[in-house]
Design a protein around this motif. Sequence first.
Motif, PDB file in Angstrom:
ATOM      1  N   ILE A 111       0.816  -1.204   0.000  1.00 49.02           N
ATOM      2  CA  ILE A 111       0.000   0.000   0.000  1.00 49.02           C
ATOM      3  C   ILE A 111       0.860   1.268   0.000  1.00 49.02           C
ATOM      4  N   ASP A 112       2.094   1.146   0.501  1.00 46.41           N
ATOM      5  CA  ASP A 112       2.977   2.311   0.555  1.00 46.41           C
ATOM      6  C   ASP A 112       3.875   2.436  -0.674  1.00 46.41           C
ATOM      7  N   VAL A 113       3.821   1.453  -1.558  1.00 45.78           N
ATOM      8  CA  VAL A 113       4.671   1.476  -2.757  1.00 45.78           C
ATOM      9  C   VAL A 113       3.891   2.142  -3.884  1.00 45.78           C
ATOM     10  N   THR A 114       4.150   3.399  -4.089  1.00 39.84           N
ATOM     11  CA  THR A 114       3.439   4.182  -5.107  1.00 39.84           C
ATOM     12  C   THR A 114       4.449   5.049  -5.858  1.00 39.84           C
ATOM     13  N   PRO A 115       4.113   5.512  -7.059  1.00 35.17           N
ATOM     14  CA  PRO A 115       5.004   6.449  -7.766  1.00 35.17           C
ATOM     15  C   PRO A 115       5.255   7.723  -6.967  1.00 35.17           C
ATOM     16  N   GLU A 116       4.260   8.162  -6.196  1.00 33.48           N
ATOM     17  CA  GLU A 116       4.462   9.368  -5.384  1.00 33.48           C
ATOM     18  C   GLU A 116       5.531   9.137  -4.313  1.00 33.48           C
ATOM     19  N   ALA A 117       5.549   7.913  -3.746  1.00 30.27           N
ATOM     20  CA  ALA A 117       6.567   7.595  -2.743  1.00 30.27           C
ATOM     21  C   ALA A 117       7.967   7.609  -3.353  1.00 30.27           C
ATOM     22  N   VAL A 118       8.071   7.166  -4.597  1.00 27.53           N
ATOM     23  CA  VAL A 118       9.366   7.207  -5.275  1.00 27.53           C
ATOM     24  C   VAL A 118       9.822   8.647  -5.477  1.00 27.53           C
ATOM     25  N   ASP A 142      16.452  12.987  -1.172  1.00 26.55           N
ATOM     26  CA  ASP A 142      17.809  12.489  -1.395  1.00 26.55           C
ATOM     27  C   ASP A 142      18.020  11.097  -0.798  1.00 26.55           C
ATOM     28  N   LYS A 143      16.944  10.287  -0.764  1.00 23.38           N
ATOM     29  CA  LYS A 143      17.037   8.897  -0.326  1.00 23.38           C
ATOM     30  C   LYS A 143      16.995   8.007  -1.576  1.00 23.38           C
ATOM     31  N   VAL A 144      18.072   8.046  -2.342  1.00 27.12           N
ATOM     32  CA  VAL A 144      18.072   7.384  -3.653  1.00 27.12           C
ATOM     33  C   VAL A 144      18.028   5.864  -3.518  1.00 27.12           C
ATOM     34  N   SER A 145      18.622   5.305  -2.460  1.00 29.35           N
ATOM     35  CA  SER A 145      18.566   3.847  -2.284  1.00 29.35           C
ATOM     36  C   SER A 145      17.136   3.380  -2.076  1.00 29.35           C
ATOM     37  N   ARG A 146      16.383   4.077  -1.248  1.00 24.81           N
ATOM     38  CA  ARG A 146      14.982   3.734  -1.034  1.00 24.81           C
ATOM     39  C   ARG A 146      14.170   3.954  -2.302  1.00 24.81           C
ATOM     40  N   LEU A 205      15.190   3.751  -5.411  1.00 24.32           N
ATOM     41  CA  LEU A 205      15.480   2.687  -6.375  1.00 24.32           C
ATOM     42  C   LEU A 205      14.792   1.385  -5.982  1.00 24.32           C
ATOM     43  N   ALA A 206      14.784   1.061  -4.687  1.00 18.30           N
ATOM     44  CA  ALA A 206      14.115  -0.162  -4.225  1.00 18.30           C
ATOM     45  C   ALA A 206      12.615  -0.095  -4.480  1.00 18.30           C
ATOM     46  N   LEU A 207      11.992   1.054  -4.203  1.00 21.43           N
ATOM     47  CA  LEU A 207      10.555   1.208  -4.440  1.00 21.43           C
ATOM     48  C   LEU A 207      10.235   1.100  -5.926  1.00 21.43           C
ATOM     49  N   SER A 208      11.043   1.713  -6.777  1.00 21.59           N
ATOM     50  CA  SER A 208      10.772   1.677  -8.226  1.00 21.59           C
ATOM     51  C   SER A 208      10.870   0.260  -8.767  1.00 21.59           C
ATOM     52  N   MET A 209      11.828  -0.537  -8.238  1.00 26.15           N
ATOM     53  CA  MET A 209      11.943  -1.917  -8.715  1.00 26.15           C
ATOM     54  C   MET A 209      10.836  -2.792  -8.169  1.00 26.15           C
ATOM     55  N   ARG A 210      10.303  -2.467  -7.025  1.00 27.56           N
ATOM     56  CA  ARG A 210       9.121  -3.185  -6.528  1.00 27.56           C
ATOM     57  C   ARG A 210       7.915  -2.886  -7.402  1.00 27.56           C
ATOM     58  N   ASN A 254       8.229  -2.130 -10.499  1.00 32.43           N
ATOM     59  CA  ASN A 254       8.600  -2.699 -11.799  1.00 32.43           C
ATOM     60  C   ASN A 254       8.140  -1.811 -12.952  1.00 32.43           C
ATOM     61  N   GLU A 255       8.254  -0.524 -12.764  1.00 28.72           N
ATOM     62  CA  GLU A 255       7.905   0.428 -13.815  1.00 28.72           C
ATOM     63  C   GLU A 255       9.205   0.976 -14.392  1.00 28.72           C
ATOM     64  N   ASP A 256       9.390   0.760 -15.695  1.00 28.04           N
ATOM     65  CA  ASP A 256      10.672   1.018 -16.334  1.00 28.04           C
ATOM     66  C   ASP A 256      11.096   2.485 -16.227  1.00 28.04           C
ATOM     67  N   SER A 257      10.186   3.397 -16.468  1.00 24.83           N
ATOM     68  CA  SER A 257      10.549   4.821 -16.454  1.00 24.83           C
ATOM     69  C   SER A 257      11.005   5.268 -15.065  1.00 24.83           C
ATOM     70  N   LEU A 258      10.369   4.762 -14.009  1.00 16.70           N
ATOM     71  CA  LEU A 258      10.772   5.127 -12.654  1.00 16.70           C
ATOM     72  C   LEU A 258      12.141   4.551 -12.289  1.00 16.70           C
ATOM     73  N   ILE A 259      12.418   3.314 -12.710  1.00 21.04           N
ATOM     74  CA  ILE A 259      13.716   2.706 -12.429  1.00 21.04           C
ATOM     75  C   ILE A 259      14.840   3.520 -13.079  1.00 21.04           C
ATOM     76  N   LYS A 260      14.642   3.905 -14.319  1.00 21.10           N
ATOM     77  CA  LYS A 260      15.674   4.678 -15.009  1.00 21.10           C
ATOM     78  C   LYS A 260      15.840   6.060 -14.376  1.00 21.10           C
ATOM     79  N   LYS A 261      14.754   6.636 -13.925  1.00 21.89           N
ATOM     80  CA  LYS A 261      14.840   7.948 -13.275  1.00 21.89           C
ATOM     81  C   LYS A 261      15.641   7.850 -11.978  1.00 21.89           C
ATOM     82  N   CYS A 262      15.437   6.791 -11.245  1.00 18.35           N
ATOM     83  CA  CYS A 262      16.185   6.605  -9.999  1.00 18.35           C
ATOM     84  C   CYS A 262      17.663   6.336 -10.270  1.00 18.35           C
TER      85      CYS A 262
END
Length: 897
Positions: A760-767, A774-778, A780-785, A787-795
């Motif tokens: 429920i907390d894994v949303t594009p807004e959370a990314v 500046d929490k890039v590790s978090r 990147l983990a959220l974007s891969m959860r 599994n949206e390609d554009s968000l992963i590349k942005k991270c």
Amino acid sequence: MNYRFQNLLGAPYRGGNVVITKNTQLISPVGNRVSVTDLHKHQAVTLPIYTSSNICRLAASPDGTFLIVVDENKRCLFINVPQRVILHRMSFKERVGALKFSPNGKYFAVGIGKLVEIWQSPGFSRAVFAFERIRTFANSDDKVVSLEWSLDSDYLLVGSKDLAARLFCVRKLKGVLNKPFLLLGHRDSVVGCFFGVDKLTNKVNRAFTIARDGYIFSWGYSGKDINLDEAEDDHSEPPSPDTPERADEVMVENGVGIGTDIKKRKKYDGRGRESEDDDDEEYMHRGKWVLLRKDGFNQGSAKVTACDYHQGLDMVVVGFSNGVFGLYQMPDFICIHLLSVSREKLTTAVFNERGNWLTFGCAKLGQLLVWEWRSESYILKQQGHYFDVNCVTYSPDSQFLATGADDNKVKVWNLTSGSCFITFTEHTNAVTALHFMADNHSLLSASLDGTVRAWDFRRYKNYKTYTTPTPRQFVSLTADPSGDVVCAGTLDSFEIFVWSKKTGQIKDILNGHEAPVHGLMFSPLTQNLASSSWDNTVRLWDVFASKGTVETFQHNHDVLTVTFRPDGKQLASSTLDGQIHFWDTIDGVLMYTIEGRRDIAGGRNMTDRRSAANSTSGKCFTTLCYSADGGYLLAAGNSRYICMYDISDQVLLRRFQISRNLSLDGALDLLNSKKMTEAGPMDLIDDDNSDEEDGIDKQSRGNLGYDLPGSRPNRGRPVIRTKSLSIAPTGRSFAAATTEGVLFFSIDESFIFDPTDLDIDVTPEAVEDAIEDDKVSRALALSMRLNEDSLIKKCIFAVTPADIKAVAISVPQKYLERLMEALVDLLENCPHLEFLLRWCQEICKAHASSIQRNYRNLLPALRSLQKAITRAHQDLADMCSSNEYTLRYLCSVPNNH
């Protein structure tokens, strides 16, 4: 599993006309599909669009956006070429002999039998029935074979088999008498008719008609000679057809001799009301056309089979049935080139927009040539396999594809451009098996000519040939992963020969099989050799220890092929009864069996007197291939389907239909008893007197002499089947050697939402919030959860170069494969090379142990990463090599400020 059709390789041009749009885009028919070749970039792609049978006619709009395709079944497709989609469909009542767009793109003319129809060209808007027929001309006495529009799209010059050319006015005139002007004097079909333009006034002042017997007629137009205001009464009878004509003039469409005084004629509009024509209006089909000259091409008994005219250069190119083409400067008929392309007839000859390139097609040889006539050099010389492709294999880096066929040739294709860049022709009989060596620069091929040859890509030559003391026919081939030995199985002596790769000497001859050895493969784990034969067995051999047979797996039917799983712990074999057996290579036991008879069933031959559902012959798999991770299996054979199975659950995941071309045998399931006669099906009865004029040769494909037991001859019609399968080491594509050519399927790149670990907390807004904080590790983990390609590349790009190492260490192990796939995509399409290579380096360093433990699951992603890095390295090397002298010059210039 999201594979889709990407390209068609190795399929030859087999007839029909070709068109060139945008000066460098060559569009040609390939069976029931359309191939588009960019002559500037040297890239070829086959549109994911197909017709119900072989394509016979093409026409492209002036801007190259729209394409009209007509097949042998008289069905028409209206295609948007840039978007690769079908906009509209329709059917004609008779076979189409000519097809062409008007210069303004608003209309297209089509010759349907004896009729010429003018249709309004559909556009982008959706309509219930987009095609609107504007006019129909029914003045021809035989089939229409050529069309030409005037520059203003008001006139149409039509050539037909009744030995005449006709000039039509497309616009609806006010007068009811609107018959065409006849251009007579030909002694054979008018295969080409063209307008000549005055370069000063940009108006039509000449016309050229080319007869099939090898003569070109030049016609001159002298303007408005007939005064419509002085026309005689419209009830005047036309003169007899036997009325003698002057030598330099021909008859006018209304039957009135040219140069006679004509009284005023009454005109009527479409509602029958009397009206007058505009006095200043000039109608070419009522003007004075005279025969200026008649010239012969002097090619003996050869017939004209293709021709084209370029208005800007005032030149004519003509192709003949003896393979010769001529280039002539008009109107003086000066021969510039007269050359021989082949010994077979040319079925198409076309100028490009600028007129500097000539395109020739030879259906008999399956060849397309693009020739620059000024420099006398080839721009394109592409020829697919003339006969069926027997084998296909990927290079270890997945960038190249090798094919071998019945035409004795081995071809290597660049998958990025879709073009063949190497052709080896040293074999003297059909090529039956191929194998890429691990060094990525060597290829092995086996043939029925009794040789196994090794090819070098760098030197483009055959550097070693493996033979036997007595001639043998080889039908299977493999080499061990280290590249020390080469093994080939025979068709006639049932032996397996083992050679030393370096010396070429025979190290061993493995005996034991009692039938042809059609399958060979080394185990990646134990380096044991597996062989399958029609003697109902699969045997494991220890080649290096020379112990002979290690183990024998007994089957109930003929074993057609065998393959190892990438980890070497499992072996799959297919039998003649349509079953796939899976064996444990360590314990030597049968693990499970897949009954694939119903899955591969489908399609009946024309000679079958029963439907596909009731037919029991030929339903078996002849080729198998494991996926890169060993999770699923591709299987195909004598059917129009390629089946994909999940190995762990033994279920059918998907079926790929390789062809819907009704010109091939095996495309239909049901039996139409109305078309079945005592002598056989009506479709196989050839009642056509000649097929020379149509530019399409009816021919059969070559068949090897070792077809499966029970298979019947196809009587000249190719049968749909798949002879070989190969999956790329990256796992992102696979190739199938089919009757129509090599079908290339790749992963669909379209967006599909498939979350890995959704909460429920894994949303594009959370990314987005994590990136802002500046929490890039978090992030990147959220974007891969997600599994949206554009968000992963942005991270990925949100990480600074200094933080890449820390973020790479924090990536969870289960997301490594997804992160590698994103990096591969970026390496292929993004210019930030150093930044991305730093990512790849840190990922491999931080997770080296995890990659080693899960090597099998990560193997496809690792190979894709290797392929992308290798391609980037080659591009940089080529760029530096081409700029070497420029850089030297710039460095040598003194820096004066």
